[in-house]
Scaffold this motif. Structure first.
Motif, mmCIF file in Angstrom:
data_model
loop_
_atom_site.group_PDB
_atom_site.id
_atom_site.type_symbol
_atom_site.label_atom_id
_atom_site.label_comp_id
_atom_site.label_asym_id
_atom_site.label_seq_id
_atom_site.Cartn_x
_atom_site.Cartn_y
_atom_site.Cartn_z
ATOM 1 N N PHE A 271 2.806 -13.549 -12.249
ATOM 2 C CA PHE A 271 1.536 -14.130 -12.684
ATOM 3 C C PHE A 271 0.417 -13.093 -12.624
ATOM 4 O O PHE A 271 -0.374 -12.950 -13.564
ATOM 5 N N ALA A 272 0.344 -12.343 -11.528
ATOM 6 C CA ALA A 272 -0.735 -11.381 -11.312
ATOM 7 C C ALA A 272 -0.714 -10.243 -12.319
ATOM 8 O O ALA A 272 -1.751 -9.625 -12.586
ATOM 9 N N GLN A 273 0.463 -9.965 -12.897
ATOM 10 C CA GLN A 273 0.551 -8.901 -13.894
ATOM 11 C C GLN A 273 -0.348 -9.189 -15.096
ATOM 12 O O GLN A 273 -0.856 -8.272 -15.728
ATOM 13 N N GLY A 274 -0.552 -10.464 -15.392
ATOM 14 C CA GLY A 274 -1.389 -10.832 -16.521
ATOM 15 C C GLY A 274 -2.871 -10.702 -16.245
ATOM 16 O O GLY A 274 -3.690 -10.890 -17.149
ATOM 17 N N PHE A 275 -3.225 -10.382 -14.994
ATOM 18 C CA PHE A 275 -4.637 -10.276 -14.619
ATOM 19 C C PHE A 275 -4.949 -8.942 -13.949
ATOM 20 O O PHE A 275 -5.913 -8.834 -13.193
ATOM 21 N N ASP A 276 -4.109 -7.940 -14.219
ATOM 22 C CA ASP A 276 -4.336 -6.590 -13.703
ATOM 23 C C ASP A 276 -4.572 -6.599 -12.193
ATOM 24 O O ASP A 276 -5.420 -5.879 -11.676
ATOM 25 N N SER A 277 -3.807 -7.437 -11.486
ATOM 26 C CA SER A 277 -4.000 -7.612 -10.044
ATOM 27 C C SER A 277 -2.736 -7.263 -9.267
ATOM 28 O O SER A 277 -2.394 -7.910 -8.280
ATOM 29 N N ILE A 278 -2.055 -6.227 -9.725
ATOM 30 C CA ILE A 278 -0.792 -5.851 -9.115
ATOM 31 C C ILE A 278 -1.023 -4.926 -7.935
ATOM 32 O O ILE A 278 -1.636 -3.867 -8.060
ATOM 33 N N GLU A 279 -0.547 -5.336 -6.791
ATOM 34 C CA GLU A 279 -0.498 -4.445 -5.627
ATOM 35 C C GLU A 279 0.825 -3.686 -5.700
ATOM 36 O O GLU A 279 1.889 -4.313 -5.756
ATOM 37 N N PRO A 280 0.803 -2.355 -5.723
ATOM 38 C CA PRO A 280 2.031 -1.579 -5.958
ATOM 39 C C PRO A 280 3.192 -1.903 -5.024
ATOM 40 O O PRO A 280 4.334 -1.999 -5.483
ATOM 41 N N LEU A 281 2.934 -2.088 -3.725
ATOM 42 C CA LEU A 281 4.042 -2.371 -2.803
ATOM 43 C C LEU A 281 4.707 -3.702 -3.137
ATOM 44 O O LEU A 281 5.933 -3.810 -3.150
ATOM 45 N N THR A 282 3.894 -4.718 -3.395
ATOM 46 C CA THR A 282 4.456 -6.017 -3.745
ATOM 47 C C THR A 282 5.262 -5.925 -5.028
ATOM 48 O O THR A 282 6.395 -6.418 -5.108
ATOM 49 N N ASP A 283 4.683 -5.298 -6.032
ATOM 50 C CA ASP A 283 5.351 -5.201 -7.330
ATOM 51 C C ASP A 283 6.677 -4.455 -7.224
ATOM 52 O O ASP A 283 7.627 -4.760 -7.947
ATOM 53 N N LYS A 284 6.756 -3.493 -6.333
ATOM 54 C CA LYS A 284 7.964 -2.684 -6.206
ATOM 55 C C LYS A 284 9.077 -3.411 -5.461
ATOM 56 O O LYS A 284 10.244 -3.336 -5.844
ATOM 57 N N TYR A 285 8.711 -4.138 -4.410
ATOM 58 C CA TYR A 285 9.739 -4.659 -3.509
ATOM 59 C C TYR A 285 10.016 -6.155 -3.641
ATOM 60 O O TYR A 285 10.730 -6.715 -2.817
ATOM 61 N N VAL A 286 9.469 -6.805 -4.678
ATOM 62 C CA VAL A 286 9.838 -8.211 -4.873
ATOM 63 C C VAL A 286 11.311 -8.328 -5.273
ATOM 64 O O VAL A 286 11.908 -9.398 -5.130
ATOM 65 N N GLU A 287 11.884 -7.234 -5.752
ATOM 66 C CA GLU A 287 13.305 -7.223 -6.083
ATOM 67 C C GLU A 287 14.039 -6.243 -5.175
ATOM 68 O O GLU A 287 13.509 -5.192 -4.805
ATOM 69 N N LYS A 288 15.264 -6.583 -4.829
ATOM 70 C CA LYS A 288 16.070 -5.694 -3.996
ATOM 71 C C LYS A 288 16.499 -4.472 -4.800
ATOM 72 O O LYS A 288 16.538 -4.495 -6.020
ATOM 73 N N GLY A 289 16.836 -3.419 -4.064
ATOM 74 C CA GLY A 289 17.346 -2.222 -4.714
ATOM 75 C C GLY A 289 16.269 -1.350 -5.332
ATOM 76 O O GLY A 289 16.543 -0.572 -6.251
ATOM 77 N N ALA A 290 15.028 -1.470 -4.840
ATOM 78 C CA ALA A 290 13.947 -0.649 -5.377
ATOM 79 C C ALA A 290 14.159 0.811 -4.999
ATOM 80 O O ALA A 290 14.851 1.139 -4.031
ATOM 81 N N SER A 291 13.546 1.694 -5.762
ATOM 82 C CA SER A 291 13.634 3.125 -5.478
ATOM 83 C C SER A 291 12.938 3.441 -4.155
ATOM 84 O O SER A 291 12.138 2.637 -3.663
#
Length: 310
Positions: A146-166
């Motif tokens: 949802f937040a992606q549509g409002f330019d409100s992405i926190e990088p850590l959250t966006d990266k680790y909401v899925e397993k196997g992140a870099s």
């Protein structure tokens, strides 16, 4: 450059997916749109809409779809493009039942331990690319989309909401987001968004002080800020007194952020003590069930106008 900046502050919408006829929040949302139209016609448009958490009720994908439609109504009513909306998550923006919730309860309790060096432990989990991190951030998946549509992405959250992140990269994977709002005279107005619901669950500290504290990583509140020629705004859901290491966080925020915006309490309040603290209130239907705490709640929003004195 603008000589005034109008900010609409809202919080705790608690969007439910139910029929309008049975939704206790619907009359409030409808009345709010009507008032925004009146404000636009009599005063003018809003420059930015800041939403300090609890957009959904239980972090469900359907709730965010409905909330997105409502944000479109808000945008039209107040004359503020949706590109100028910014959000942060609250405890109701998490899916508490997401995979790994038994283990997450133990982790959440550990992150609330005031006597341990939790920031060192948290950073160690990041550096080792531990599965613990995705267990913590996974429940925010629907909010993150949802937040992606409002330019409100926190990088850590966006990266680790899925397993196997870099692997974690401290130069890129920040625990906050930073956005420049419109300039105000010779000042740049900067918004910083923080996630105070990282270790939130059913056992959070309540109004009577029972339950565990919330954890805001030092990677977030210790962020580097420019103060000369800047007006810095911090936005988060939980008030500072609900956080682990509250005194340390308060000193840091009061030093670097002239305006601080909070939600969660469902009651409007503000104070001026070195910086301006604003509690946004909530879209809370009044209660008439003899519950004194509930009776103190009433629906409210804030419109704040910033200007530079000559």
């Amino acid at each position: 450059m603008a000589d005034k900046l109008r900010l609409l502050l809202i919080s705790d919408i608690h969007y439910l997916t139910m029929a309008q006829e049975t939704d206790p929040y619907y009359p409030l949302r409808k009345a709010f749109i009507r008032e925004l139209r009146d404000y636009k016609d009599s005063v003018g448009t809003i420059d930015h809409v800041l939403v300090s958490g609890d957009i959904a009720y239980k972090g469900d994908k359907k709730e965010y779809k409905e909330a997105e439609k409502y944000f479109s109504e808000i945008s039209y009513a107040c004359g503020c493009p949706k590109e100028q909306f910014y959000t942060v998550p609250g405890n109701h923006d998490k899916n508490f039942n997401a995979i790994g919730y038994p283990e997450r309860h133990l982790i959440n309790a550990g992150l609330s331990n005031v006597s341990s060096d939790i920031d060192t432990l948290f950073c160690d989990f990041l550096e080792r690319n531990s599965p613990v991190i995705s267990t913590l951030y996974g429940p925010f998946e629907n909010y993150d989309n949802f937040a992606q549509g409002f330019d409100s992405i926190e990088p850590l959250t966006d990266k680790y909401v899925e397993k196997g992140a870099s692997p974690y990269d401290h130069n890129v994977d920040k625990a906050f987001y930073k956005r420049q709002l419109k300039s105000l005279g010779d000042y740049n107005v900067m918004l910083y968004g923080f996630n105070t619901a990282l270790n939130s669950d059913w056992y959070d500290i309540d109004d009577s002080g029972k339950g565990h504290l919330l954890y805001l990583p030092k990677l977030a509140y210790n962020c580097d800020t420019d103060n000369e020629g800047y007006i810095n705004i911090a936005m988060m859901h939980h008030p500072i007194d609900r956080l682990v290491h509250a005194e340390e966080i308060k000193k840091k925020l009061d030093k670097n952020f002239q305006v601080q915006i909070y939600g969660h309490l469902h009651m409007p309040a503000s104070d001026l003590n070195g910086s301006i603290h604003i509690h946004s209130g909530a879209f809370q239907p009044p209660k008439d069930d003899g519950d004194l705490a509930g009776a103190a709640y009433f629906s409210v929003y804030n419109i704040v106008t910033l200007s530079i004195l000559p």
